[in-house]
Design a protein around this motif. Structure first.
Motif, PDB file in Angstrom:
ATOM      1  N   ASP A  11      52.344  56.867 -63.685  1.00 13.24           N
ATOM      2  CA  ASP A  11      53.177  58.026 -64.005  1.00 13.24           C
ATOM      3  C   ASP A  11      53.395  58.066 -65.509  1.00 13.24           C
ATOM      4  OD1 ASP A  11      55.149  56.144 -64.653  1.00 13.24           O
ATOM      5  OD2 ASP A  11      56.258  56.418 -62.794  1.00 13.24           O
ATOM      6  N   ASP A  12      54.122  59.078 -65.984  1.00 13.51           N
ATOM      7  CA  ASP A  12      54.283  59.255 -67.429  1.00 13.51           C
ATOM      8  C   ASP A  12      55.202  58.207 -68.053  1.00 13.51           C
ATOM      9  OD1 ASP A  12      56.634  60.126 -66.332  1.00 13.51           O
ATOM     10  OD2 ASP A  12      56.508  62.170 -67.097  1.00 13.51           O
ATOM     11  N   GLN A  13      55.758  57.285 -67.227  1.00 12.88           N
ATOM     12  CA  GLN A  13      56.556  56.167 -67.738  1.00 12.88           C
ATOM     13  C   GLN A  13      55.733  54.886 -67.793  1.00 12.88           C
ATOM     14  OE1 GLN A  13      59.751  56.709 -68.857  1.00 12.88           O
ATOM     15  NE2 GLN A  13      59.273  58.860 -68.389  1.00 12.88           N
ATOM     16  N   GLY A  14      54.457  54.981 -67.390  1.00 18.77           N
ATOM     17  CA  GLY A  14      53.586  53.818 -67.421  1.00 18.77           C
ATOM     18  C   GLY A  14      53.599  52.977 -66.159  1.00 18.77           C
ATOM     19  N   ASN A  15      54.303  53.439 -65.128  1.00 23.07           N
ATOM     20  CA  ASN A  15      54.381  52.683 -63.878  1.00 23.07           C
ATOM     21  C   ASN A  15      53.135  52.909 -63.024  1.00 23.07           C
ATOM     22  OD1 ASN A  15      57.158  51.812 -64.376  1.00 23.07           O
ATOM     23  ND2 ASN A  15      57.725  53.951 -63.966  1.00 23.07           N
ATOM     24  N   GLU A  16      52.564  51.830 -62.498  1.00 16.83           N
ATOM     25  CA  GLU A  16      51.408  51.964 -61.627  1.00 16.83           C
ATOM     26  C   GLU A  16      51.817  52.606 -60.308  1.00 16.83           C
ATOM     27  OE1 GLU A  16      49.026  48.532 -61.080  1.00 16.83           O
ATOM     28  OE2 GLU A  16      48.853  48.090 -63.228  1.00 16.83           O
ATOM     29  N   LEU A  17      50.933  53.472 -59.786  1.00 14.66           N
ATOM     30  CA  LEU A  17      51.232  54.206 -58.565  1.00 14.66           C
ATOM     31  C   LEU A  17      50.306  53.755 -57.439  1.00 14.66           C
ATOM     32  CD1 LEU A  17      51.538  57.749 -60.187  1.00 14.66           C
ATOM     33  CD2 LEU A  17      53.415  56.218 -59.534  1.00 14.66           C
ATOM     34  N   ASN A  18      50.822  53.817 -56.238  1.00 11.96           N
ATOM     35  CA  ASN A  18      50.017  53.486 -55.059  1.00 11.96           C
ATOM     36  C   ASN A  18      48.988  54.592 -54.842  1.00 11.96           C
ATOM     37  OD1 ASN A  18      48.947  53.063 -52.482  1.00 11.96           O
ATOM     38  ND2 ASN A  18      50.871  52.259 -51.675  1.00 11.96           N
ATOM     39  N   PRO A  19      47.682  54.285 -54.938  1.00 12.29           N
ATOM     40  CA  PRO A  19      46.665  55.335 -54.837  1.00 12.29           C
ATOM     41  C   PRO A  19      46.631  56.022 -53.478  1.00 12.29           C
ATOM     42  CG  PRO A  19      45.647  53.170 -54.737  1.00 12.29           C
ATOM     43  CD  PRO A  19      47.080  52.957 -55.111  1.00 12.29           C
ATOM     44  N   MET A  20      47.173  55.371 -52.454  1.00 15.81           N
ATOM     45  CA  MET A  20      47.163  55.936 -51.109  1.00 15.81           C
ATOM     46  C   MET A  20      48.301  56.927 -50.892  1.00 15.81           C
ATOM     47  SD  MET A  20      44.538  54.286 -49.947  1.00 15.81           S
ATOM     48  CE  MET A  20      44.579  54.603 -48.186  1.00 15.81           C
ATOM     49  N   GLN A  21      49.227  57.027 -51.862  1.00 20.25           N
ATOM     50  CA  GLN A  21      50.406  57.868 -51.659  1.00 20.25           C
ATOM     51  C   GLN A  21      50.483  59.034 -52.641  1.00 20.25           C
ATOM     52  OE1 GLN A  21      53.715  55.124 -51.879  1.00 20.25           O
ATOM     53  NE2 GLN A  21      53.299  54.270 -49.846  1.00 20.25           N
ATOM     54  N   LEU A  22      49.362  59.378 -53.255  1.00 21.06           N
ATOM     55  CA  LEU A  22      49.361  60.457 -54.242  1.00 21.06           C
ATOM     56  C   LEU A  22      48.930  61.763 -53.578  1.00 21.06           C
ATOM     57  CD1 LEU A  22      47.832  58.482 -57.240  1.00 21.06           C
ATOM     58  CD2 LEU A  22      50.231  59.084 -56.855  1.00 21.06           C
ATOM     59  N   ASP A  23      49.892  62.422 -52.951  1.00 24.03           N
ATOM     60  CA  ASP A  23      49.596  63.614 -52.164  1.00 24.03           C
ATOM     61  C   ASP A  23      49.221  64.829 -53.012  1.00 24.03           C
ATOM     62  OD1 ASP A  23      50.298  62.114 -49.933  1.00 24.03           O
ATOM     63  OD2 ASP A  23      52.394  62.721 -50.042  1.00 24.03           O
ATOM     64  N   SER A  24      49.615  64.837 -54.277  1.00 19.57           N
ATOM     65  CA  SER A  24      49.379  66.019 -55.093  1.00 19.57           C
ATOM     66  C   SER A  24      47.998  66.056 -55.736  1.00 19.57           C
ATOM     67  CB  SER A  24      50.447  66.119 -56.194  1.00 19.57           C
ATOM     68  OG  SER A  24      50.456  64.949 -56.991  1.00 19.57           O
ATOM     69  N   LEU A  25      47.248  64.944 -55.658  1.00 12.10           N
ATOM     70  CA  LEU A  25      45.924  64.916 -56.268  1.00 12.10           C
ATOM     71  C   LEU A  25      44.936  65.781 -55.493  1.00 12.10           C
ATOM     72  CD1 LEU A  25      45.489  61.152 -57.234  1.00 12.10           C
ATOM     73  CD2 LEU A  25      45.769  63.076 -58.780  1.00 12.10           C
ATOM     74  N   PRO A  26      44.016  66.432 -56.190  1.00  7.77           N
ATOM     75  CA  PRO A  26      43.019  67.258 -55.498  1.00  7.77           C
ATOM     76  C   PRO A  26      42.013  66.391 -54.752  1.00  7.77           C
ATOM     77  CG  PRO A  26      42.486  67.128 -57.833  1.00  7.77           C
ATOM     78  CD  PRO A  26      43.828  66.459 -57.656  1.00  7.77           C
ATOM     79  N   ILE A  27      41.500  66.914 -53.657  1.00  7.99           N
ATOM     80  CA  ILE A  27      40.425  66.270 -52.907  1.00  7.99           C
ATOM     81  C   ILE A  27      39.270  67.256 -52.829  1.00  7.99           C
ATOM     82  CG2 ILE A  27      39.727  65.288 -50.688  1.00  7.99           C
ATOM     83  CD1 ILE A  27      42.608  64.490 -50.206  1.00  7.99           C
ATOM     84  N   GLY A  28      38.058  66.767 -53.106  1.00  7.53           N
ATOM     85  CA  GLY A  28      36.917  67.663 -53.106  1.00  7.53           C
ATOM     86  C   GLY A  28      36.656  68.243 -54.481  1.00  7.53           C
ATOM     87  N   LYS A  29      36.150  69.481 -54.502  1.00  5.92           N
ATOM     88  CA  LYS A  29      35.673  70.075 -55.742  1.00  5.92           C
ATOM     89  C   LYS A  29      36.750  70.822 -56.514  1.00  5.92           C
ATOM     90  CE  LYS A  29      32.757  73.653 -55.692  1.00  5.92           C
ATOM     91  NZ  LYS A  29      31.482  74.404 -55.590  1.00  5.92           N
ATOM     92  N   VAL A  30      36.780  70.569 -57.815  1.00  7.93           N
ATOM     93  CA  VAL A  30      37.601  71.327 -58.764  1.00  7.93           C
ATOM     94  C   VAL A  30      36.642  71.920 -59.790  1.00  7.93           C
ATOM     95  CG1 VAL A  30      39.265  71.150 -60.646  1.00  7.93           C
ATOM     96  CG2 VAL A  30      39.697  69.947 -58.489  1.00  7.93           C
ATOM     97  N   SER A  31      36.710  73.210 -59.994  1.00  2.30           N
ATOM     98  CA  SER A  31      35.820  73.888 -60.946  1.00  2.30           C
ATOM     99  C   SER A  31      36.589  74.236 -62.215  1.00  2.30           C
ATOM    100  CB  SER A  31      35.232  75.157 -60.319  1.00  2.30           C
ATOM    101  OG  SER A  31      34.437  74.850 -59.207  1.00  2.30           O
TER     102      SER A  31
END
Length: 270
Positions: free
Chosen positions: A88-108
């Motif tokens: 995150d923007d504070q430098g804390n490592e995030l659990n990759p399995m819990q990042l619901d806002s990340l895109p999946i698939g193609k981004v143009s």
């Protein structure tokens, strides 16, 4: 974990530049980290969960950990393969399995000029040790991510005026996200909890256009970029833009641009 996109910072853990690959070493794989394929040239078809599409220049393909990623080269592909963790923007490592806002698939991405500059920087051989090379490449990965974040916040230039209606705003975002796949307006309407007729009515009232015309405008802009900036065939471009074949794309393109894709490529290519 619902963190705004702009507040997520990718941390590069693996980097490889693959040049004119005619086939992938593996048809499918499952990663332990987030994986990104950033296409510089050529094209490939992929399947990630229910997401499936063709990716070409200007496209980023994101795959989360623990998910099957299938891919097949369509035309010799040059791309960047990147694996990453997230903070995150504070430098804390995030659990990759819990990042619901990340895109999946193609981004143009739309800003090809900035993207090309970042790709050029990623390919540079820096006279530093491996650790600092990764730090520098992570910086440019973050720059590409920010480019996506900036574009995700704004409606494309093909859209007529902005709308204050939250439902229409959500509809345009959904159409943008799925524009270059086999998109169904019925599924968009269902996601919003309204009928297709209501969706069309609200679009017309707020934007003075229809969802189909909006979708077509997005696809035509993508086709124009691919016609002028790649050597893809019309059938390959049609797959990248969400159309069934080059013949149908040619009909739609000529109707909207008053010229064939071949004529457009000839007149606008540098």
């Amino acid at each position: 974990m619902n963190i705004p996109l702009i507040g997520l910072i990718p941390q590069l853990t693996y980097f490889r530049h693959v040049v004119r690959r005619e086939q992938f070493f593996e048809y499918e794989s499952i990663q332990k980290e987030w994986l990104l394929f950033a296409v510089e040239d050529g094209s490939f078809y992929f399947e990630i969960e229910h997401h499936h599409a063709t990716a070409s220049f200007g496209d980023l393909v994101f795959c989360p950990p623990g998910v099957v990623f299938r891919r097949v080269v369509i035309s010799p592909v040059t791309l960047f393969v990147l694996r990453m963790g997230w903070r995150d923007d504070q430098g804390n490592e995030l659990n990759p399995m819990q990042l619901d806002s990340l895109p999946i698939g193609k981004v143009s991405l739309r800003n090809m000029e900035k993207l090309l500059a970042d790709y050029t920087a990623l390919k540079q051989n820096n006279y530093l040790d491996e650790r600092w090379n990764m730090v520098i490449k992570s910086h440019y990965l973050h720059h590409i991510w920010l480019l996506h974040c900036e574009e995700a916040e704004d409606l494309p230039t093909v859209v007529v005026p902005r709308t204050s209606d939250p439902l229409v705003q959500k509809a345009t975002k959904l159409i943008q996200t799925q524009a270059f796949e086999q998109l169904s307006l019925n599924s968009i309407a269902s996601t919003l909890g309204i009928s297709r007729v209501q969706l069309c009515q609200k679009f017309q009232e707020e934007l003075g256009t229809t969802p189909i015309k909006y979708l077509t405008a997005l696809r035509i802009e993508k086709a124009k970029k691919l016609l002028t900036e790649t050597n893809l065939t019309l059938d390959q471009i049609s797959e990248c833009c969400g159309y069934q074949n080059g013949f149908y794309l040619s009909r739609v393109f000529k109707h909207n641009c008053s010229m064939t894709p071949k004529q457009y490529r000839k007149e606008h290519r540098l």
